[in-house]
Design a protein around this motif. Sequence first.
Motif, PDB file in Angstrom:
ATOM      1  N   THR A   1       0.814  -1.211   0.000  1.00 48.46           N
ATOM      2  CA  THR A   1       0.000   0.000   0.000  1.00 48.46           C
ATOM      3  C   THR A   1       0.850   1.265   0.000  1.00 48.46           C
ATOM      4  O   THR A   1       0.593   2.203  -0.750  1.00 48.46           O
ATOM      5  CB  THR A   1      -0.938   0.014   1.228  1.00 48.46           C
ATOM      6  OG1 THR A   1      -1.630  -1.231   1.307  1.00 48.46           O
ATOM      7  CG2 THR A   1      -1.936   1.155   1.131  1.00 48.46           C
ATOM      8  N   THR A   2       1.846   1.306   0.869  1.00 48.25           N
ATOM      9  CA  THR A   2       2.690   2.496   0.985  1.00 48.25           C
ATOM     10  C   THR A   2       3.401   2.789  -0.326  1.00 48.25           C
ATOM     11  O   THR A   2       3.490   3.950  -0.761  1.00 48.25           O
ATOM     12  CB  THR A   2       3.719   2.313   2.116  1.00 48.25           C
ATOM     13  OG1 THR A   2       3.036   2.014   3.343  1.00 48.25           O
ATOM     14  CG2 THR A   2       4.552   3.570   2.305  1.00 48.25           C
TER      15      THR A   2
ATOM     16  N   LYS B   1       0.898   4.106  -2.918  1.00 52.62           N
ATOM     17  CA  LYS B   1       0.568   5.500  -2.631  1.00 52.62           C
ATOM     18  C   LYS B   1       1.657   6.428  -3.153  1.00 52.62           C
ATOM     19  O   LYS B   1       1.373   7.441  -3.804  1.00 52.62           O
ATOM     20  CB  LYS B   1       0.395   5.709  -1.118  1.00 52.62           C
ATOM     21  CG  LYS B   1      -0.903   5.200  -0.533  1.00 52.62           C
ATOM     22  CD  LYS B   1      -1.022   5.622   0.929  1.00 52.62           C
ATOM     23  CE  LYS B   1      -2.363   5.239   1.535  1.00 52.62           C
ATOM     24  NZ  LYS B   1      -2.544   5.789   2.885  1.00 52.62           N
TER      25      LYS B   1
ATOM     26  N   HIS C   1       5.241  11.455   5.135  1.00 46.81           N
ATOM     27  CA  HIS C   1       5.078  10.003   5.044  1.00 46.81           C
ATOM     28  C   HIS C   1       4.049   9.672   3.957  1.00 46.81           C
ATOM     29  O   HIS C   1       3.003  10.317   3.881  1.00 46.81           O
ATOM     30  CB  HIS C   1       4.582   9.462   6.389  1.00 46.81           C
ATOM     31  CG  HIS C   1       4.790   7.995   6.576  1.00 46.81           C
ATOM     32  ND1 HIS C   1       4.087   7.041   5.849  1.00 46.81           N
ATOM     33  CD2 HIS C   1       5.620   7.289   7.401  1.00 46.81           C
ATOM     34  CE1 HIS C   1       4.475   5.831   6.229  1.00 46.81           C
ATOM     35  NE2 HIS C   1       5.399   5.957   7.168  1.00 46.81           N
TER      36      HIS C   1
ATOM     37  N   GLN D   1       1.884   7.446   3.758  1.00 49.79           N
ATOM     38  CA  GLN D   1       0.572   7.146   4.321  1.00 49.79           C
ATOM     39  C   GLN D   1      -0.238   8.406   4.581  1.00 49.79           C
ATOM     40  O   GLN D   1      -1.474   8.375   4.597  1.00 49.79           O
ATOM     41  CB  GLN D   1       0.732   6.354   5.627  1.00 49.79           C
ATOM     42  CG  GLN D   1       1.223   4.929   5.436  1.00 49.79           C
ATOM     43  CD  GLN D   1       0.188   4.033   4.777  1.00 49.79           C
ATOM     44  OE1 GLN D   1      -1.001   4.341   4.761  1.00 49.79           O
ATOM     45  NE2 GLN D   1       0.622   2.925   4.207  1.00 49.79           N
ATOM     46  N   ASP D   2       0.454   9.527   4.782  1.00 54.69           N
ATOM     47  CA  ASP D   2      -0.225  10.784   5.070  1.00 54.69           C
ATOM     48  C   ASP D   2      -0.525  11.597   3.811  1.00 54.69           C
ATOM     49  O   ASP D   2      -1.264  12.577   3.868  1.00 54.69           O
ATOM     50  CB  ASP D   2       0.622  11.636   6.016  1.00 54.69           C
ATOM     51  CG  ASP D   2       0.785  10.973   7.373  1.00 54.69           C
ATOM     52  OD1 ASP D   2      -0.049  10.114   7.690  1.00 54.69           O
ATOM     53  OD2 ASP D   2       1.736  11.313   8.091  1.00 54.69           O
TER      54      ASP D   2
ATOM     55  N   CYS E   1      -7.429   6.138  -0.920  1.00 53.73           N
ATOM     56  CA  CYS E   1      -6.976   4.765  -0.738  1.00 53.73           C
ATOM     57  C   CYS E   1      -7.981   3.984   0.100  1.00 53.73           C
ATOM     58  O   CYS E   1      -8.749   4.568   0.873  1.00 53.73           O
ATOM     59  CB  CYS E   1      -5.610   4.764  -0.047  1.00 53.73           C
ATOM     60  SG  CYS E   1      -4.803   3.145   0.002  1.00 53.73           S
TER      61      CYS E   1
ATOM     62  N   ARG F   1      -2.665   7.311  13.331  1.00 50.82           N
ATOM     63  CA  ARG F   1      -3.186   6.884  12.038  1.00 50.82           C
ATOM     64  C   ARG F   1      -4.373   5.937  12.132  1.00 50.82           C
ATOM     65  O   ARG F   1      -5.232   5.931  11.274  1.00 50.82           O
ATOM     66  CB  ARG F   1      -2.086   6.213  11.210  1.00 50.82           C
ATOM     67  CG  ARG F   1      -1.006   7.185  10.758  1.00 50.82           C
ATOM     68  CD  ARG F   1      -0.217   6.631   9.591  1.00 50.82           C
ATOM     69  NE  ARG F   1       0.738   7.625   9.120  1.00 50.82           N
ATOM     70  CZ  ARG F   1       1.977   7.736   9.591  1.00 50.82           C
ATOM     71  NH1 ARG F   1       2.389   6.922  10.523  1.00 50.82           N
ATOM     72  NH2 ARG F   1       2.789   8.666   9.128  1.00 50.82           N
TER      73      ARG F   1
ATOM     74  N   ASN G   1       6.197   5.492  12.575  1.00 50.74           N
ATOM     75  CA  ASN G   1       6.256   5.676  11.126  1.00 50.74           C
ATOM     76  C   ASN G   1       7.018   4.542  10.444  1.00 50.74           C
ATOM     77  O   ASN G   1       6.723   4.183   9.307  1.00 50.74           O
ATOM     78  CB  ASN G   1       6.920   7.017  10.801  1.00 50.74           C
ATOM     79  CG  ASN G   1       6.063   8.190  11.195  1.00 50.74           C
ATOM     80  OD1 ASN G   1       4.848   8.144  11.092  1.00 50.74           O
ATOM     81  ND2 ASN G   1       6.694   9.254  11.667  1.00 50.74           N
TER      82      ASN G   1
ATOM     83  N   TYR H   1       5.645   0.871   8.672  1.00 51.43           N
ATOM     84  CA  TYR H   1       5.222   0.635   7.291  1.00 51.43           C
ATOM     85  C   TYR H   1       6.385   0.210   6.392  1.00 51.43           C
ATOM     86  O   TYR H   1       6.201  -0.021   5.201  1.00 51.43           O
ATOM     87  CB  TYR H   1       4.570   1.891   6.719  1.00 51.43           C
ATOM     88  CG  TYR H   1       3.312   2.288   7.449  1.00 51.43           C
ATOM     89  CD1 TYR H   1       2.075   1.763   7.094  1.00 51.43           C
ATOM     90  CD2 TYR H   1       3.353   3.173   8.517  1.00 51.43           C
ATOM     91  CE1 TYR H   1       0.917   2.110   7.755  1.00 51.43           C
ATOM     92  CE2 TYR H   1       2.198   3.531   9.200  1.00 51.43           C
ATOM     93  CZ  TYR H   1       0.985   2.992   8.811  1.00 51.43           C
ATOM     94  OH  TYR H   1      -0.154   3.334   9.490  1.00 51.43           O
TER      95      TYR H   1
END
Length: 304
Positions: free
Chosen positions: A45-46, A49, A80, A82-83, A112, A257, A265, A268
Motif C-alpha cells: 500500500t505504501t 501510494k 510520510h 501514508q499521510d 486509498c 493513524r 512511522n 510501514y
Amino acid sequence: MVVTIRPLPWLLADATAHDERVTAARPVQPRHDDILLATYPKCGTTWLKALSFAVTNRSRHPIAGAGAGAGDHYPLLTTHPQDIVPFIELPLRHLHPLDADLDALPSPRLLCTHVPHQLLPRRVDEMGCRIVYMCREPKDVVVSTWHYINKVGNGFFLHFDQAFDQLVDGFSLYGPIWDHCLGYWKKAMEEPEKVLFLKYDDMMADPVGHVKKLAEFLRVPFTDEEIGAGVVEEVVRLCSFEKLSRLPMNSSGVADRIGGRPMENSAYFRKGEVGDWKNHLTEEMTNKLDAIIEEKLKGSGLTF
C-alpha cells in the motif's frame, strides 16, 4: 468456516444505496474523477501510494532529473506516504483538523482503501471512478502481517502459526484475501478501463514498465521527452523502499493513524522483499496455503 468483517467508520458512503453498511457521521460522495488505490493489507500500500502520487502530481511537483528538480521540498521527501493519500475508511485527524472531511479535498482526489470491491458504495461504479488494485503473494502477506501486528500491537504478541491460521481461515477485518483479490480481479476483467489490476511481485520485477502502465491508466502518460530524460526511472528511485525507508519522517517518530492509536512511522517499512515467506513457512504450511488459494481462485484466471 465463519468469516467476520467488522464494521468500519466509512467516510466514502452512499447512504441511500447501502444503509446497512454506513456507520460514518460524515459520508462523502464519490466524484467522477476520483482515483481509488485499493489493496488488501500488507500488499504494498505504501509503495502504491508513493508511486501514484509521484505520477499524478509531477506537473505540480516535478521529479528530480525532469528539469526543474524536486529538491528537499518535494512532498514525498518531507511527508510520510501514508499521510499523502488518505484512506476513505479512516478519519483525517493526522492530515487535517478534526472536523475536516474528504469533501474538502480538491479534485481530482487520490484516495486509498482496504475495502473489498463488493462493499464499496455503488456510486463508485456509477460515477466511473478509476481503481488501481495491487495484490501480493499470500504467503508473503502472512509474513508481513505477522511482523506488522507484533510491531504495532502495544505489547500484544501474535505467534506466526496463529497469523498463518487466521489467514487460512479467512479471518480478517477485510475478509478472506482470496475474496478480496477476486472481487477486484473480476471487475478488472469486466471493465479494464476502470480497474487496473497489478501484482506486487511483477512490479518489483519490472518497476519501470509498470509505472508507465500506471501513468497510462491514470491518464497522465509519460511523454517521449520525459522518457528520454529518465523521468520514469527517477519516479522508481524516488519511491523505492531503499529511498523512502531511510528518510527521517519514515524511519522515526509516531503518528496518529489508526483509531486514535499512535503508530511508529517505521512500521510501514520492513523489507519490501519478494519471497521472504521461504524464511518462515514450513513445507506443510506452504503446501496447505497453495492448495487453498488454488482452489479458491480456480477458473478465475488469477494466479500468484
